[in-house]
Design an enzyme around this catalytic site. Sequence first.
Site, PDB file in Angstrom:
ATOM      1  N   ASP A  13      -0.521  -2.673   6.060  1.00 28.89           N
ATOM      2  CA  ASP A  13      -1.334  -1.669   5.362  1.00 28.89           C
ATOM      3  C   ASP A  13      -2.648  -1.398   6.094  1.00 28.89           C
ATOM      4  O   ASP A  13      -3.737  -1.415   5.489  1.00 28.89           O
ATOM      5  CB  ASP A  13      -1.634  -2.129   3.928  1.00 28.89           C
ATOM      6  N   ASN A 157       8.731   2.662  -9.388  1.00 27.64           N
ATOM      7  CA  ASN A 157       7.616   1.727  -9.270  1.00 27.64           C
ATOM      8  C   ASN A 157       6.267   2.411  -9.222  1.00 27.64           C
ATOM      9  O   ASN A 157       5.284   1.877  -9.728  1.00 27.64           O
ATOM     10  CB  ASN A 157       7.795   0.881  -8.011  1.00 27.64           C
ATOM     11  N   GLU A 194       3.687   5.628  -2.367  1.00 30.50           N
ATOM     12  CA  GLU A 194       2.490   4.786  -2.300  1.00 30.50           C
ATOM     13  C   GLU A 194       1.770   5.006  -0.978  1.00 30.50           C
ATOM     14  O   GLU A 194       2.205   5.789  -0.132  1.00 30.50           O
ATOM     15  CB  GLU A 194       2.872   3.308  -2.463  1.00 30.50           C
ATOM     16  N   HIS A 258       2.756   2.855   5.380  1.00 30.46           N
ATOM     17  CA  HIS A 258       1.410   2.589   4.860  1.00 30.46           C
ATOM     18  C   HIS A 258       0.345   2.784   5.943  1.00 30.46           C
ATOM     19  O   HIS A 258      -0.284   1.853   6.418  1.00 30.46           O
ATOM     20  CB  HIS A 258       1.287   1.201   4.263  1.00 30.46           C
ATOM     21  N   ARG A 292       4.527  -7.731   9.532  1.00 28.33           N
ATOM     22  CA  ARG A 292       4.232  -6.298   9.568  1.00 28.33           C
ATOM     23  C   ARG A 292       2.973  -6.140  10.416  1.00 28.33           C
ATOM     24  O   ARG A 292       1.910  -6.652  10.052  1.00 28.33           O
ATOM     25  CB  ARG A 292       4.053  -5.745   8.160  1.00 28.33           C
TER      26      ARG A 292
END
Length: 320
Positions: A13, A157, A194, A258, A292
């Site tokens: 992120d 979600n 998101e 993200h 990630r």
Amino acid sequence: MIIKNPLVEQRADPFVYLHSDGYYYFTASVPEYNRLELRRAEHIHQLATTTEIVDVWHKPDTGAYSDLIWAPEIHYIDGTWAIYFAAAPNREIVNNAFQHRMYAITTQSDNPLTGEWSEPMQVDSGLSTFCLDATCYKNNGQWYYIWAQKDAVIPGNSCLYIATMDSPTTLSSAPVLLTKPEFDWEIRGFLVNEGPAILHRHGKIHLTYSASATDERYCIGVLSIDENADLMNTSNWAKSPNPIFETAEEKNIFGPGHNSFTTSKDGSKDYMIYHARNYKGIEGDPLWDPNRHACVQPIEWSEDGLPIWGTPQKEVEWIE
């Protein structure tokens, strides 16, 4: 300069902000999900090796924001630094890991790495459900807050919402729904919209977001709007029916998503900063896989002023 991806390892992120002081500020989710880490460097490639790294906040052991600290972003809002992040109560106490709400810490220090930060303040959206991944953007003199939140009646979600702001921690309008998971590529594994991020060029605002489960199916979509249109009117936004950035298996880049955006020092070149893994054989819950990594992707522009997103690259040219 050639940058080899990943830019910063084990930082999901990723958010990069180029400030007027000439520094690139970087924050991201750490694998332990237990703190807010902030670093800065004068050049983007130095973010991996800089010694200017500070943990500006650690989670407490109990309380509303004592677990799973996710997806921080640092913004400079009319003289105030703010770091937004999602946090949940301690899982061992509430017996449910996903009760996140959005919080912010602030400082007025010139250098946020050495400033005294406030205690977390909840950014109340007016919707009492799971929420995360807030970003901020100023357009035509108005600050906007854009975030992901579970809708009580829409399956899935999270959806994306927008509201106006009158301070770094206070919203001044009711939430407006921008997009919900609906296309096949948005509902693989999980029904998710998101991680919103803003790219503004050539009279258009492009709002990217991430969709589906956080494994190799994770990908990026986009909404676009004219810069002078009413951002609070959902009908003014155009949503791409296809993802704009997704797994490049031949390059071992899996689940890119993200993202945030930054520029070269002179502002002439746009770059997307995103995370991805270099394998897809994840053991167990992808949430606890630490690999990630933050990566860089240059954004090109077509003759009619639209972004050319390209495909994930192992090496990119960075224009200083």
